[in-house]
Write an enzyme that holds these catalytic residues in place. Structure first.
Site, PDB file in Angstrom:
ATOM      1  N   ASN A  62       0.880  -1.165   0.000  1.00  0.00           N
ATOM      2  CA  ASN A  62       0.000   0.000   0.000  1.00  0.00           C
ATOM      3  C   ASN A  62       0.916   1.213   0.000  1.00  0.00           C
ATOM      4  O   ASN A  62       1.517   1.547   1.023  1.00  0.00           O
ATOM      5  CB  ASN A  62      -0.898  -0.007   1.238  1.00  0.00           C
ATOM      6  CG  ASN A  62      -1.868   1.166   1.260  1.00  0.00           C
ATOM      7  OD1 ASN A  62      -1.696   2.151   0.531  1.00  0.00           O
ATOM      8  ND2 ASN A  62      -2.887   1.082   2.101  1.00  0.00           N
ATOM      9  N   VAL A  63       1.047   1.859  -1.137  1.00  0.00           N
ATOM     10  CA  VAL A  63       2.031   2.940  -1.262  1.00  0.00           C
ATOM     11  C   VAL A  63       1.734   4.126  -0.360  1.00  0.00           C
ATOM     12  O   VAL A  63       2.607   4.954  -0.115  1.00  0.00           O
ATOM     13  CB  VAL A  63       2.165   3.435  -2.722  1.00  0.00           C
ATOM     14  CG1 VAL A  63       2.770   2.371  -3.603  1.00  0.00           C
ATOM     15  CG2 VAL A  63       0.839   3.939  -3.274  1.00  0.00           C
ATOM     16  N   SER A 148       1.614  12.224 -15.417  1.00  0.00           N
ATOM     17  CA  SER A 148       0.468  12.158 -16.327  1.00  0.00           C
ATOM     18  C   SER A 148       0.440  13.425 -17.149  1.00  0.00           C
ATOM     19  O   SER A 148       0.925  14.478 -16.709  1.00  0.00           O
ATOM     20  CB  SER A 148      -0.837  12.023 -15.528  1.00  0.00           C
ATOM     21  OG  SER A 148      -1.962  12.191 -16.368  1.00  0.00           O
ATOM     22  N   TYR A 161      -6.128  15.260  -8.980  1.00  0.00           N
ATOM     23  CA  TYR A 161      -5.200  14.322  -9.597  1.00  0.00           C
ATOM     24  C   TYR A 161      -4.144  15.074 -10.405  1.00  0.00           C
ATOM     25  O   TYR A 161      -2.953  14.741 -10.361  1.00  0.00           O
ATOM     26  CB  TYR A 161      -5.991  13.364 -10.485  1.00  0.00           C
ATOM     27  CG  TYR A 161      -5.179  12.417 -11.323  1.00  0.00           C
ATOM     28  CD1 TYR A 161      -4.570  11.304 -10.753  1.00  0.00           C
ATOM     29  CD2 TYR A 161      -5.042  12.607 -12.700  1.00  0.00           C
ATOM     30  CE1 TYR A 161      -3.832  10.409 -11.527  1.00  0.00           C
ATOM     31  CE2 TYR A 161      -4.317  11.722 -13.483  1.00  0.00           C
ATOM     32  CZ  TYR A 161      -3.709  10.621 -12.889  1.00  0.00           C
ATOM     33  OH  TYR A 161      -2.991   9.747 -13.666  1.00  0.00           O
ATOM     34  N   ALA A 163      -3.053  18.073  -9.895  1.00  0.00           N
ATOM     35  CA  ALA A 163      -2.124  18.705  -8.960  1.00  0.00           C
ATOM     36  C   ALA A 163      -1.123  17.694  -8.409  1.00  0.00           C
ATOM     37  O   ALA A 163       0.075  17.981  -8.287  1.00  0.00           O
ATOM     38  CB  ALA A 163      -2.899  19.355  -7.815  1.00  0.00           C
ATOM     39  N   LYS A 165      -0.109  14.867  -9.807  1.00  0.00           N
ATOM     40  CA  LYS A 165       0.826  14.429 -10.837  1.00  0.00           C
ATOM     41  C   LYS A 165       1.806  15.543 -11.222  1.00  0.00           C
ATOM     42  O   LYS A 165       2.965  15.262 -11.574  1.00  0.00           O
ATOM     43  CB  LYS A 165       0.068  13.933 -12.064  1.00  0.00           C
ATOM     44  CG  LYS A 165      -0.639  12.591 -11.842  1.00  0.00           C
ATOM     45  CD  LYS A 165       0.331  11.485 -11.456  1.00  0.00           C
ATOM     46  CE  LYS A 165      -0.310  10.109 -11.495  1.00  0.00           C
ATOM     47  NZ  LYS A 165       0.633   9.030 -11.107  1.00  0.00           N
TER      48      LYS A 165
END
Length: 258
Positions: A62-63, A148, A161, A163, A165
């Site tokens: 679980n990162v 991304s 998301y 922000a 990436k």
């Protein structure tokens, strides 16, 4: 073989791009540790690699939990004796392991922001922090993180998301400056729209909408992303560091007829 006897950790290695990356790196000589939240899928990928005569193992990760990342690094050192390569692939904006939903920012809630930043940015920091001192001690290594195109140009309904990436890109550049003196290369990849099983599960009109913005007129294949990873973790890219490489079929080139 371009990375013979190198030891590679791939987080999110059980997913579409992850599987392609694990198998390609193994075929090119790497010993692969597949780290994924879904252990059963990671074990299946590892089994398929071993059946082809290559070395691979799997671990649950679980990162978002730093302790998990430390355990991953320790297990890799115990299993293979070193860590040469880290590919930070775990992340995303939607899917079965993501609890919150995509929304326009004006309707979004802090729970969504926290999940996107923790999964995509802090997850990358956790895994990298867990292995970077092993690379420093060895005076060499390769770190490749998945950003991304949303982190470059912004994504509709995924501001959080985007922000996170964008943070991955900034982290990549900053870390590259810090560890270049130890012979460590740090780069990121920004995929556009990739033809994974999850993507093909979306409505046709959604996919058609994406295709209108892609100059090459098609989705990327997972193997195409894996090939860029291979380049960045091989000696072929020994003079490249601190870069973000868009693999997007021309998605970020701008609007049609511009």
């Amino acid at each position: 073989m371009r990375i013979k006897d190198k030891v590679a950790i791939i987080t999110g290695g059980a997913g579409g791009i992850g599987q392609a990356t694990c198998k390609l790196l193994a075929m090119e000589g790497a010993k692969v540790m597949i780290a994924d939240l879904v252990l059963e899928q990671a074990q299946q990928v590892a089994s398929e690699i071993r059946e082809l005569g290559h070395e691979a193992d799997a671990i649950q990760l679980n990162v978002t939990q730093f302790e998990d990342a430390i355990r991953m690094a320790k297990a890799t050192m115990e299993r293979f004796g070193k860590i040469d390569i880290l590919v930070n692939l775990a992340g995303g904006s939607a899917g079965p392991v993501i609890n919150t939903k995509q929304q326009i920012f004006a309707e979004s809630q802090p729970e969504r922001w926290d999940e996107m930043i923790t999964l995509n940015l802090k997850g990358t920091l956790n895994s990298t922090r867990a292995v970077i001192n092993h690379m420093i001690e060895a005076r060499g290594g390769k770190v490749v993180s998945f950003a991304s195109t949303a982190g470059m140009i912004g994504g509709l309904r995924v501001t959080d998301y985007s922000a996170a990436k964008a943070g991955v890109i900034g982290f990549t550049k900053g870390l590259a400056k810090e560890v270049a003196q130890y012979g460590i290369n740090v780069n990121s990849i920004a995929p556009g729209v990739v033809g994974t099983p999850r993507m093909f599960g979306m409505p046709k009109e959604v996919i058609d909408g994406y295709l209108k913005g892609i100059r090459l007129g098609r989705l990327a294949t997972p193997k195409e992303l894996a090939s860029v990873v291979l380049f960045l973790v091989s000696d072929d890219s020994s003079y490249i560091t601190g870069q973000n490489i868009a693999v997007d079929g021309g998605l970020t080139l701008g609007p049609e007829n511009y």
